[in-house]
Design a protein around this motif. Sequence first.
Motif, short mmCIF file in Angstrom:
data_model
loop_
_atom_site.label_atom_id
_atom_site.label_comp_id
_atom_site.label_asym_id
_atom_site.label_seq_id
_atom_site.Cartn_x
_atom_site.Cartn_y
_atom_site.Cartn_z
N PRO A 1 -1.91 7.10 -7.59
CA PRO A 1 -1.12 6.13 -8.02
C PRO A 1 -0.27 5.27 -6.55
O PRO A 1 0.19 4.27 -6.52
N GLU A 2 -0.60 5.97 -5.40
CA GLU A 2 -0.10 5.32 -4.12
C GLU A 2 -1.09 3.93 -3.86
O GLU A 2 -0.52 3.24 -2.93
N PHE A 3 -2.01 4.02 -4.48
CA PHE A 3 -2.87 2.50 -4.15
C PHE A 3 -2.22 1.37 -4.69
O PHE A 3 -2.57 0.34 -4.24
N LEU A 4 -1.24 1.57 -5.89
CA LEU A 4 -0.68 0.44 -6.36
C LEU A 4 0.26 -0.31 -5.17
O LEU A 4 0.54 -1.36 -5.57
N GLN A 5 0.71 0.51 -4.13
CA GLN A 5 1.49 -0.03 -3.12
C GLN A 5 0.74 -1.21 -2.58
O GLN A 5 1.52 -2.22 -2.06
N THR A 6 -0.51 -1.13 -2.38
CA THR A 6 -1.29 -2.42 -1.86
C THR A 6 -1.61 -3.35 -2.88
O THR A 6 -2.18 -4.52 -2.60
N LEU A 7 -1.33 -3.24 -4.16
CA LEU A 7 -1.64 -4.33 -5.13
C LEU A 7 -0.96 -5.66 -4.73
O LEU A 7 -1.70 -6.59 -5.13
N PRO A 8 0.41 -5.74 -4.46
CA PRO A 8 0.79 -7.35 -4.30
C PRO A 8 0.10 -7.95 -3.06
O PRO A 8 -0.08 -9.14 -3.26
N GLU A 9 -0.71 -7.24 -2.10
CA GLU A 9 -1.26 -8.03 -0.96
C GLU A 9 -2.49 -8.66 -1.50
O GLU A 9 -2.73 -9.68 -1.26
N PHE A 10 -3.33 -7.93 -2.68
CA PHE A 10 -4.48 -8.81 -3.28
C PHE A 10 -3.98 -9.38 -4.15
O PHE A 10 -4.93 -10.51 -4.36
N ASN A 11 -2.89 -9.44 -4.92
CA ASN A 11 -2.55 -10.45 -5.78
C ASN A 11 -2.30 -11.65 -5.13
O ASN A 11 -2.64 -12.83 -5.47
N SER A 12 -1.63 -11.56 -3.97
CA SER A 12 -1.33 -12.96 -3.25
C SER A 12 -2.76 -13.52 -2.74
O SER A 12 -2.62 -14.81 -2.84
N GLN A 13 -3.64 -12.75 -2.45
CA GLN A 13 -4.94 -13.34 -2.00
C GLN A 13 -5.59 -14.22 -3.24
O GLN A 13 -6.09 -15.14 -3.05
N MET A 14 -5.66 -13.46 -4.22
CA MET A 14 -6.10 -14.08 -5.54
C MET A 14 -5.45 -15.32 -5.88
O MET A 14 -6.02 -16.35 -6.47
#
Length: 367
Positions: free
Chosen positions: A172-185
Amino acid sequence: MWVERLELEGFRNYRMQAVDFHPQCNVIWGENAQGKTNLLEAVAYLSCGRSPRTRTDRELIGFERQEAVLTAFLQGRERKYQVRAELSRERRRRLFVNQVPAKTNAALSEVYHTVLFRPEDLFLIREGASVRRKFLDNALCQLRPRYAAALAKYHRAQEQKTRILRDAEKHPEFLQTLPEFNSQMIFYGAALVHYRAWFIGQLTEYAAVHHRECSGGREALTLRYQTVSSVRDTNAGAEELMEDLRRHMESHEAAELASRSCLSGPHKDDLIVEIDGREAKSYSSQGQTRTAALALKLAEREIYQADGGVYPILLLDDVLSELDQRRQDFVLNRISGGQVFITCCEEDRLSQMLGGKVFQVEHGTIL
């Protein structure tokens, strides 16, 4: 711009081959599985750094070979060019333009463009959305280098996001990086929408004319760009497109976490083709959809010419044998003005009708 000479070494089933082409028409005939399509594939690869048939360069290297070299010598714009690709199973490929190393595929596309028309393209209308997206991507990657760069970065961000969603239950700690890849997409996705909207606008203009002529004026073709539902105007500026994509992504956040996949973004886009106001995929006959596919591919060629002032090299890979006489004549009457390669299984009326040069291919050798 035209390919004057092509040299192949270790490419597919060509051990060592050099061939000089005609500036207008080149008819290449032979039995199946002899190397006709491979020859066109080499011309296409050197125009964009990608194969239309495979995702990895290793598949382009001949059996029991470690390396392959493709070199094209071209004429156009009152000068000569040399484009070269060195492929290897052991190291990264190397690209060159006029013997200068090329860092990206865009350097090749700046020299010349190709439009490849294969029998499977006749089913473009009936296939799934991914096939029509690939049609848009292949054309735009040659026309607009910035599009190619944005597409590559979008796909990398999408792949990273997919991994995060897939592994989130265990990590679940991986979800902390999700906003970064959302912004790139969102950022690169807005660029994709912008360029696709422009290209489909151009495609609509030219394809409608070709379809009307091929159908004898009995049918009207229209195209519609289908992207994420929150996009209010596909021709809007970057900031508005990014905001629309962000709203759509946020509304799908829970569903993406539940499904562990990317549900929002231009990777779901589609090109909707309509004939007389009805969606062709569902309501048109096979003949009508083939006419529409012809119109789209011929329109693609016209867009290249209008955009750069030079016709792209047209590669017709055994597509004429799949058409009736009327549609064959329609295509052949609209391919003048640039270099053309046509493959077929028999040396027939094409060589007499179109002139130029005729080549026979047998067991990876051009006779």
